[in-house]
Design a protein around this motif. Structure first.
Motif, mmCIF file in Angstrom:
data_model
loop_
_atom_site.group_PDB
_atom_site.id
_atom_site.type_symbol
_atom_site.label_atom_id
_atom_site.label_comp_id
_atom_site.label_asym_id
_atom_site.label_seq_id
_atom_site.Cartn_x
_atom_site.Cartn_y
_atom_site.Cartn_z
ATOM 1 N N TYR A 86 0.834 -1.205 0.000
ATOM 2 C CA TYR A 86 0.000 0.000 0.000
ATOM 3 C C TYR A 86 0.874 1.261 0.000
ATOM 4 O O TYR A 86 0.675 2.175 -0.806
ATOM 5 N N LEU A 87 1.868 1.297 0.882
ATOM 6 C CA LEU A 87 2.743 2.482 0.931
ATOM 7 C C LEU A 87 3.473 2.674 -0.392
ATOM 8 O O LEU A 87 3.545 3.771 -0.934
ATOM 9 N N ALA A 88 3.995 1.565 -0.930
ATOM 10 C CA ALA A 88 4.813 1.649 -2.148
ATOM 11 C C ALA A 88 3.998 2.079 -3.360
ATOM 12 O O ALA A 88 4.504 2.785 -4.229
ATOM 13 N N SER A 89 2.738 1.674 -3.403
ATOM 14 C CA SER A 89 1.961 1.932 -4.621
ATOM 15 C C SER A 89 0.981 3.080 -4.482
ATOM 16 O O SER A 89 0.631 3.718 -5.468
ATOM 17 N N SER A 90 0.514 3.376 -3.281
ATOM 18 C CA SER A 90 -0.591 4.324 -3.159
ATOM 19 C C SER A 90 -0.254 5.583 -2.391
ATOM 20 O O SER A 90 -1.006 6.541 -2.414
ATOM 21 N N VAL A 91 0.878 5.588 -1.683
ATOM 22 C CA VAL A 91 1.247 6.779 -0.921
ATOM 23 C C VAL A 91 2.575 7.337 -1.445
ATOM 24 O O VAL A 91 2.636 8.441 -1.968
ATOM 25 N N TYR A 92 3.631 6.546 -1.374
ATOM 26 C CA TYR A 92 4.955 7.039 -1.768
ATOM 27 C C TYR A 92 5.237 6.837 -3.252
ATOM 28 O O TYR A 92 6.212 7.372 -3.773
ATOM 29 N N ASP A 93 4.446 6.028 -3.889
ATOM 30 C CA ASP A 93 4.568 5.865 -5.333
ATOM 31 C C ASP A 93 5.940 5.380 -5.817
ATOM 32 O O ASP A 93 6.382 5.761 -6.898
ATOM 33 N N CYS A 94 6.577 4.517 -5.023
ATOM 34 C CA CYS A 94 7.820 3.890 -5.473
ATOM 35 C C CYS A 94 7.563 3.161 -6.795
ATOM 36 O O CYS A 94 8.418 3.114 -7.674
ATOM 37 N N THR A 95 6.372 2.592 -6.909
ATOM 38 C CA THR A 95 6.029 1.763 -8.067
ATOM 39 C C THR A 95 6.041 2.565 -9.365
ATOM 40 O O THR A 95 6.398 2.046 -10.405
ATOM 41 N N PHE A 96 5.656 3.843 -9.296
ATOM 42 C CA PHE A 96 5.632 4.666 -10.508
ATOM 43 C C PHE A 96 7.057 4.888 -11.009
ATOM 44 O O PHE A 96 7.374 4.638 -12.166
ATOM 45 N N CYS A 97 7.921 5.344 -10.145
ATOM 46 C CA CYS A 97 9.284 5.696 -10.564
ATOM 47 C C CYS A 97 10.162 4.477 -10.820
ATOM 48 O O CYS A 97 11.100 4.551 -11.588
ATOM 49 N N HIS A 98 9.887 3.382 -10.140
ATOM 50 C CA HIS A 98 10.781 2.229 -10.265
ATOM 51 C C HIS A 98 10.273 1.156 -11.215
ATOM 52 O O HIS A 98 10.803 0.048 -11.232
ATOM 53 N N SER A 99 9.234 1.453 -11.989
ATOM 54 C CA SER A 99 8.788 0.517 -13.022
ATOM 55 C C SER A 99 8.808 1.271 -14.347
ATOM 56 O O SER A 99 8.575 2.477 -14.369
ATOM 57 N N PRO A 100 9.070 0.594 -15.445
ATOM 58 C CA PRO A 100 9.162 1.296 -16.734
ATOM 59 C C PRO A 100 7.808 1.820 -17.197
ATOM 60 O O PRO A 100 6.768 1.291 -16.809
ATOM 61 N N GLY A 101 7.829 2.855 -18.029
ATOM 62 C CA GLY A 101 6.589 3.355 -18.646
ATOM 63 C C GLY A 101 5.986 4.509 -17.888
ATOM 64 O O GLY A 101 6.327 4.790 -16.747
ATOM 65 N N LEU A 102 5.057 5.202 -18.557
ATOM 66 C CA LEU A 102 4.463 6.424 -18.007
ATOM 67 C C LEU A 102 3.126 6.203 -17.329
ATOM 68 O O LEU A 102 2.522 7.124 -16.811
ATOM 69 N N GLU A 103 2.627 4.959 -17.380
ATOM 70 C CA GLU A 103 1.297 4.705 -16.810
ATOM 71 C C GLU A 103 1.321 4.971 -15.309
ATOM 72 O O GLU A 103 2.368 4.947 -14.673
ATOM 73 N N SER A 104 0.134 5.150 -14.752
ATOM 74 C CA SER A 104 0.036 5.380 -13.311
ATOM 75 C C SER A 104 0.418 4.104 -12.554
ATOM 76 O O SER A 104 0.434 3.009 -13.120
ATOM 77 N N SER A 105 0.683 4.262 -11.264
ATOM 78 C CA SER A 105 1.017 3.110 -10.431
ATOM 79 C C SER A 105 -0.075 2.054 -10.461
ATOM 80 O O SER A 105 0.205 0.862 -10.439
ATOM 81 N N ALA A 106 -1.334 2.511 -10.513
ATOM 82 C CA ALA A 106 -2.442 1.550 -10.503
ATOM 83 C C ALA A 106 -2.320 0.599 -11.694
ATOM 84 O O ALA A 106 -2.547 -0.616 -11.569
ATOM 85 N N VAL A 107 -1.924 1.116 -12.840
ATOM 86 C CA VAL A 107 -1.751 0.268 -14.036
ATOM 87 C C VAL A 107 -0.494 -0.592 -13.879
ATOM 88 O O VAL A 107 -0.506 -1.794 -14.160
ATOM 89 N N LYS A 108 0.552 0.020 -13.396
ATOM 90 C CA LYS A 108 1.819 -0.727 -13.253
ATOM 91 C C LYS A 108 1.683 -1.914 -12.285
ATOM 92 O O LYS A 108 2.347 -2.925 -12.442
ATOM 93 N N MET A 109 0.809 -1.744 -11.290
ATOM 94 C CA MET A 109 0.598 -2.831 -10.324
ATOM 95 C C MET A 109 0.028 -4.084 -10.998
ATOM 96 O O MET A 109 0.130 -5.178 -10.471
ATOM 97 N N GLN A 110 -0.601 -3.894 -12.169
ATOM 98 C CA GLN A 110 -1.180 -5.030 -12.886
ATOM 99 C C GLN A 110 -0.131 -5.785 -13.692
ATOM 100 O O GLN A 110 -0.455 -6.756 -14.371
ATOM 101 N N HIS A 111 1.122 -5.309 -13.666
ATOM 102 C CA HIS A 111 2.168 -5.955 -14.464
ATOM 103 C C HIS A 111 3.329 -6.426 -13.604
ATOM 104 O O HIS A 111 4.411 -5.861 -13.613
ATOM 105 N N PRO A 112 3.075 -7.535 -12.847
ATOM 106 C CA PRO A 112 4.117 -8.016 -11.929
ATOM 107 C C PRO A 112 5.427 -8.341 -12.636
ATOM 108 O O PRO A 112 6.494 -8.305 -12.021
#
Ligand code: HEC
Ligand code: HEC
Ligand code: HEC
Length: 417
Positions: A203-229
């Motif tokens: 939850y912290l990584a994807s919905s608050v601090y957004d580590c998932t946005f910066c540390h995964s490739p592409g411009l999509e939002s974290s919510a989309v990136k979470m669907q691509h393990p």
């Protein structure tokens, strides 16, 4: 100030790929239309002492990064220099409690919708990357802090201009990371906070601090990136260092538990130390846009680590940045240290924090030396790394004198003037 939407070269590519004309029309329409159909979330400020404390934690680590910059702790907004010029000219807004220039006249629900959907009081989209999955309790806490009477939110009259998006910026906000027009009708819970909770860490990584946005490739939002393990947190998001005063490109690192390509060998303590001090176990300086999580507590950091550890290791190797990574190496000569300790990556002419060095002007060298070793003891949330473990008191004093000698003129990049 923050940096989140820093230049992803990909935007320009996307612009070409989508087929410019019609897509631009759609983008402009999406950006200008009235979103009065997006429900106001049923969220009211949490004014309990715990709520206000939690709100301060999230606000300072997340909102304040953009809304309170330039060494200011008051969220009066201002130019966000580290946003890429290719996407537009960005200004964050005054969100003090001023009735006209700030958000004093907004209801709690209107602020909550701005945070969750990026839609303002007048039902228009504002170019702020929203937080669609931040839990109700955390949103309520943030508003509780904003409305707590804390002096940082006392009314201020200054008002930065509105941000202006370029065509690629419009495309990026309209299609990739911006507008969320799904009104929140059901409450979104915050998982129970515990050091060993994968769920809380996720939850912290994807919905608050957004580590998932910066540390995964592409411009999509974290919510989309979470669907691509398969690519999640494997690094490779492209930052252009030029807007930050650097050169070339920086790809975010792979932070999955791969022992060869990621951070699989890091212990919990090493992880915590890196996140807070900005210096990795290998002695690398973590440069902007990687934030320092000085407001995160031990339980949050441990939960983040637990979550990262729970992921499947991804052995994809991310190429090192152009020019290599700055490694912290103390040496006795101050001008050499200035470059070898990475000071120059933030403070040399044209770099993100060039002007900040002037803060030392007129101070005693002993005082500046203390700042260099523990800047967070002077400015709790600072983005400057903690050098205590690398620089002893003598070296710090030598550096301080060097820096003070430079505050009158310009600071060269670690070479003799
Ligand atoms: C990545 C940078 C960034 C972050 C993080 C961020 N904001 Fe913003 N915020 C902006 C920008 C940019 C605008 C829009 C300015 C404009 O319209 O030109 C904005 C606008 C707003 C507005 C509308 C203000 C007005 O007067 O219309 C509110 C309210 C707001 N933000 C609250 C928050 C809160 C609360 C948080 C934390 C949960 C937050 N923001 C996090 C950049 C950010
Ligand atoms: C705004 C984008 C951004 C956000 C948000 C962000 N990072 Fe980073 N992170 C980076 C970049 C860029 C680097 C590389 C910095 C450098 O090399 O100077 C980095 C580096 C790191 C490293 C060092 C990895 C290594 O191999 O040395 C770790 C660990 C890390 N980030 C973890 C996190 C975690 C956990 C979060 C969320 C709590 C997070 N990051 C949020 C951009 C970001
Ligand atoms: C990641 C970026 C970064 C790096 C690397 C960095 N700094 Fe800073 N520094 C900052 C920021 C940001 C500030 C302003 C404080 C604030 O507003 O948070 C600052 C402020 C300062 C100040 C002004 C202190 C005052 O009294 O106002 C001095 C002196 C300084 N840095 C010296 C150094 C030295 C010496 C090094 C290397 C050993 C260094 N910095 C490395 C980001 C950095």
């Amino acid at each position: 100030m923050m940096k989140k939407i820093l230049l992803a070269i990909g935007v320009l590519v996307a612009l070409v790929l989508i087929g410019a004309g019609t897509a631009m029309g759609v983008a402009t329409h999406k950006l200008n239309k009235t979103y009065d159909y997006v429900a106001l979330p049923n969220i009211t400020r949490d004014s309990s002492p715990e709520g206000i404390a939690r709100g301060e934690q999230v606000f300072r680590a997340v909102c304040g990064e953009c809304h309170a910059g330039g060494g200011n702790t008051k969220p009066v907004g201002g130019r966000m220099h580290d946003f890429p010029a290719e996407l537009g000219t960005f200004y964050s807004a005054n969100i003090t409690s001023d009735m006209e220039k700030g958000v004093g006249a907004w209801t709690d629900q209107e602020i909550a919708r701005m945070v969750i959907n990026g839609i303002d009081k007048s039902h228009h989209f504002r170019p702020m990357p929203p937080f669609p999955n931040m839990g109700d309790k955390d949103v309520a806490a943030v508003i509780g802090f904003m409305r707590s009477g804390h002096p940082d939110f006392a009314p201020e009259k200054q008002q930065p201009p509105r941000s202006e998006l370029t065509p690629p910026g419009r495309m990026a906000f309209a299609f990739a990371m911006g507008i969320n027009d799904k009104g929140r009708t059901e409450p979104v819970p915050v998982p129970v906070k515990a050091a060993d909770s994968v769920e809380y860490g996720r939850y912290l990584a994807s919905s608050v601090y957004d580590c998932t946005f910066c540390h995964s490739p592409g411009l999509e939002s974290s919510a989309v990136k979470m669907q691509h393990p398969e690519t999640l947190l494997s690094g490779g998001f492209e930052f252009d260092l030029v807007p930050l005063g650097g050169e070339g490109k920086l790809l975010s690192p792979n932070i999955t538990p791969s022992e060869t390509a990621g951070i699989g060998k890091w212990t919990l303590d090493e992880f915590k130390h890196s996140m807070v001090s900005g210096i990795t176990p290998g002695g690398f300086i973590l440069r902007p846009p990687m934030p320092k999580y000085r407001y995160a507590d031990d339980v949050e950091l441990a939960a983040l680590y637990t979550f990262l550890r729970s992921m499947k290791p991804n052995d994809k190797v991310v190429p090192p940045p152009t020019g290599g990574r700055p490694k912290a190496e103390p040496s006795a000569e101050p001008e050499k240290m200035f470059s070898s300790l990475g000071c120059a990556t933030c403070h040399a002419p044209g770099k993100a924090y060039e002007a900040k060095l002037q803060g030392a002007k007129g101070k005693a060298p002993e005082e500046v030396a203390k700042w260099i070793r523990n800047p967070e003891s002077f400015k709790p949330g600072t983005q400057m790394p903690t050098y205590e473990a690398l620089v002893d008191e003598n070296n710090a004093l030598a550096l301080a004198k060097y820096v003070l000698g430079r505050t009158g003129g310009s600071v060269s990049e670690g070479t003799t003037p």
